[in-house]
Write a protein that holds these residues in place. Structure first.
Motif, mmCIF file in Angstrom:
data_model
loop_
_atom_site.group_PDB
_atom_site.id
_atom_site.type_symbol
_atom_site.label_atom_id
_atom_site.label_comp_id
_atom_site.label_asym_id
_atom_site.label_seq_id
_atom_site.Cartn_x
_atom_site.Cartn_y
_atom_site.Cartn_z
ATOM 1 N N ALA A 33 -44.817 -25.552 30.930
ATOM 2 C CA ALA A 33 -45.829 -24.678 31.535
ATOM 3 C C ALA A 33 -45.955 -24.885 33.043
ATOM 4 C CB ALA A 33 -47.180 -24.917 30.870
ATOM 5 N N GLY A 34 -45.335 -25.952 33.550
ATOM 6 C CA GLY A 34 -45.374 -26.225 34.989
ATOM 7 C C GLY A 34 -46.498 -27.126 35.446
ATOM 8 N N SER A 35 -47.301 -27.648 34.518
ATOM 9 C CA SER A 35 -48.416 -28.528 34.879
ATOM 10 C C SER A 35 -47.979 -29.969 35.133
ATOM 11 C CB SER A 35 -49.479 -28.531 33.777
ATOM 12 O OG SER A 35 -50.008 -27.240 33.606
ATOM 13 N N LEU A 36 -46.935 -30.397 34.439
ATOM 14 C CA LEU A 36 -46.408 -31.750 34.616
ATOM 15 C C LEU A 36 -45.008 -31.667 35.181
ATOM 16 C CD1 LEU A 36 -47.491 -33.635 31.359
ATOM 17 C CD2 LEU A 36 -48.691 -33.459 33.534
ATOM 18 N N VAL A 37 -44.669 -32.673 35.991
ATOM 19 C CA VAL A 37 -43.349 -32.744 36.602
ATOM 20 C C VAL A 37 -42.455 -33.705 35.833
ATOM 21 C CG1 VAL A 37 -42.108 -33.309 38.723
ATOM 22 C CG2 VAL A 37 -44.341 -32.206 38.847
ATOM 23 N N VAL A 38 -43.005 -34.860 35.483
ATOM 24 C CA VAL A 38 -42.225 -35.901 34.818
ATOM 25 C C VAL A 38 -43.177 -36.838 34.093
ATOM 26 C CG1 VAL A 38 -42.194 -37.438 36.822
ATOM 27 C CG2 VAL A 38 -40.301 -37.526 35.205
ATOM 28 N N SER A 39 -42.677 -37.492 33.067
ATOM 29 C CA SER A 39 -43.481 -38.437 32.298
ATOM 30 C C SER A 39 -42.556 -39.478 31.692
ATOM 31 C CB SER A 39 -44.218 -37.697 31.176
ATOM 32 O OG SER A 39 -44.852 -38.603 30.315
ATOM 33 N N GLY A 40 -43.044 -40.697 31.588
ATOM 34 C CA GLY A 40 -42.254 -41.727 30.931
ATOM 35 C C GLY A 40 -43.019 -43.032 30.811
ATOM 36 N N PRO A 41 -42.561 -43.889 29.893
ATOM 37 C CA PRO A 41 -43.251 -45.149 29.654
ATOM 38 C C PRO A 41 -43.025 -46.158 30.776
ATOM 39 C CG PRO A 41 -41.282 -45.034 28.311
ATOM 40 C CD PRO A 41 -41.413 -43.708 29.005
ATOM 41 N N LEU A 42 -44.022 -47.014 30.960
ATOM 42 C CA LEU A 42 -43.907 -48.187 31.825
ATOM 43 C C LEU A 42 -43.581 -49.349 30.899
ATOM 44 C CD1 LEU A 42 -47.069 -47.507 33.999
ATOM 45 C CD2 LEU A 42 -44.682 -47.232 34.698
ATOM 46 N N LEU A 43 -42.442 -49.982 31.133
ATOM 47 C CA LEU A 43 -41.907 -50.965 30.195
ATOM 48 C C LEU A 43 -42.197 -52.393 30.607
ATOM 49 C CD1 LEU A 43 -38.445 -49.259 29.660
ATOM 50 C CD2 LEU A 43 -40.490 -49.046 28.231
ATOM 51 N N ALA A 44 -42.312 -53.243 29.585
ATOM 52 C CA ALA A 44 -42.473 -54.681 29.786
ATOM 53 C C ALA A 44 -41.614 -55.396 28.753
ATOM 54 C CB ALA A 44 -43.933 -55.086 29.627
ATOM 55 N N GLU A 45 -41.208 -56.594 29.086
ATOM 56 C CA GLU A 45 -40.398 -57.416 28.186
ATOM 57 C C GLU A 45 -41.317 -58.143 27.209
ATOM 58 O OE1 GLU A 45 -36.475 -58.762 27.226
ATOM 59 O OE2 GLU A 45 -36.995 -57.524 28.929
ATOM 60 N N GLN A 46 -40.996 -58.041 25.906
ATOM 61 C CA GLN A 46 -41.756 -58.761 24.884
ATOM 62 C C GLN A 46 -40.787 -59.226 23.811
ATOM 63 O OE1 GLN A 46 -45.293 -56.847 23.326
ATOM 64 N NE2 GLN A 46 -44.930 -57.748 21.329
ATOM 65 N N ASP A 47 -40.700 -60.506 23.614
ATOM 66 C CA ASP A 47 -39.818 -61.078 22.597
ATOM 67 C C ASP A 47 -38.384 -60.565 22.726
ATOM 68 O OD1 ASP A 47 -42.005 -62.472 21.491
ATOM 69 O OD2 ASP A 47 -42.519 -60.737 20.240
ATOM 70 N N GLY A 48 -37.912 -60.465 23.968
ATOM 71 C CA GLY A 48 -36.548 -60.041 24.215
ATOM 72 C C GLY A 48 -36.320 -58.542 24.135
ATOM 73 N N GLU A 49 -37.368 -57.783 23.910
ATOM 74 C CA GLU A 49 -37.251 -56.327 23.837
ATOM 75 C C GLU A 49 -38.145 -55.674 24.874
ATOM 76 O OE1 GLU A 49 -37.576 -54.393 20.060
ATOM 77 O OE2 GLU A 49 -36.950 -56.200 18.994
ATOM 78 N N LYS A 50 -37.771 -54.471 25.286
ATOM 79 C CA LYS A 50 -38.612 -53.708 26.200
ATOM 80 C C LYS A 50 -39.560 -52.858 25.368
ATOM 81 C CE LYS A 50 -35.491 -53.667 30.057
ATOM 82 N NZ LYS A 50 -34.827 -52.893 31.087
ATOM 83 N N VAL A 51 -40.840 -52.962 25.683
ATOM 84 C CA VAL A 51 -41.855 -52.177 24.981
ATOM 85 C C VAL A 51 -42.713 -51.436 26.001
ATOM 86 C CG1 VAL A 51 -41.934 -53.711 22.978
ATOM 87 C CG2 VAL A 51 -43.460 -54.125 24.900
ATOM 88 N N ALA A 52 -43.256 -50.316 25.576
ATOM 89 C CA ALA A 52 -44.115 -49.518 26.445
ATOM 90 C C ALA A 52 -45.507 -50.156 26.488
ATOM 91 C CB ALA A 52 -44.202 -48.087 25.945
ATOM 92 N N ARG A 53 -45.929 -50.500 27.683
ATOM 93 C CA ARG A 53 -47.280 -51.022 27.896
ATOM 94 C C ARG A 53 -48.197 -49.946 28.464
ATOM 95 N NH1 ARG A 53 -47.508 -54.736 24.575
ATOM 96 N NH2 ARG A 53 -46.368 -56.623 25.019
ATOM 97 N N GLY A 54 -47.570 -48.861 28.901
ATOM 98 C CA GLY A 54 -48.316 -47.765 29.486
ATOM 99 C C GLY A 54 -47.371 -46.639 29.811
ATOM 100 N N ALA A 55 -47.852 -45.711 30.627
ATOM 101 C CA ALA A 55 -47.024 -44.576 31.014
ATOM 102 C C ALA A 55 -47.398 -44.122 32.413
ATOM 103 C CB ALA A 55 -47.208 -43.417 30.038
#
Length: 97
Positions: A33-55
């Motif tokens: 619709a043109g309201s958003l340009v881009v979106s994606g998770p903010l990643l952090a390392e947890q137990d050897g894996e990257k997990v989304a802590r936010g966006a």
């Protein structure tokens, strides 16, 4: 039109997973619709894996109030997986988006 940086802090990954499909569908519709340009998770390392802590979401709308409405209707937020969020007007000076 102005750009707004929207930052989410998420609940645990299990809570996010409940709402992720509807959340992504909703945000994709906002991009279309043109309201958003881009979106994606903010990643952090947890137990050897990257997990989304936010966006990080970049909106291009007329006002902070419209950005607030976008957040209010996000299934991730409605479901309670967004613990907190912020909206900040953003002025992109260098680069392209």
């Amino acid at each position: 039109m102005a750009y707004f940086a929207i930052s989410y802090t998420y609940a645990a990954p299990e809570e996010q997973a409940k709402y992720r499909p509807a959340h992504r569908e909703y945000l994709a519709a906002q991009i279309e619709a043109g309201s958003l340009v881009v979106s994606g998770p903010l990643l952090a390392e947890q137990d050897g894996e990257k997990v989304a802590r936010g966006a990080l979401i970049i909106a291009k709308v007329d006002s902070a109030e419209i950005a607030e409405q976008i957040i209010a209707n996000d299934p991730m937020n409605i479901g309670g997986a967004v613990l907190e969020y912020s909206i900040q007007e953003w002025n992109p000076v260098l680069g392209t988006i």
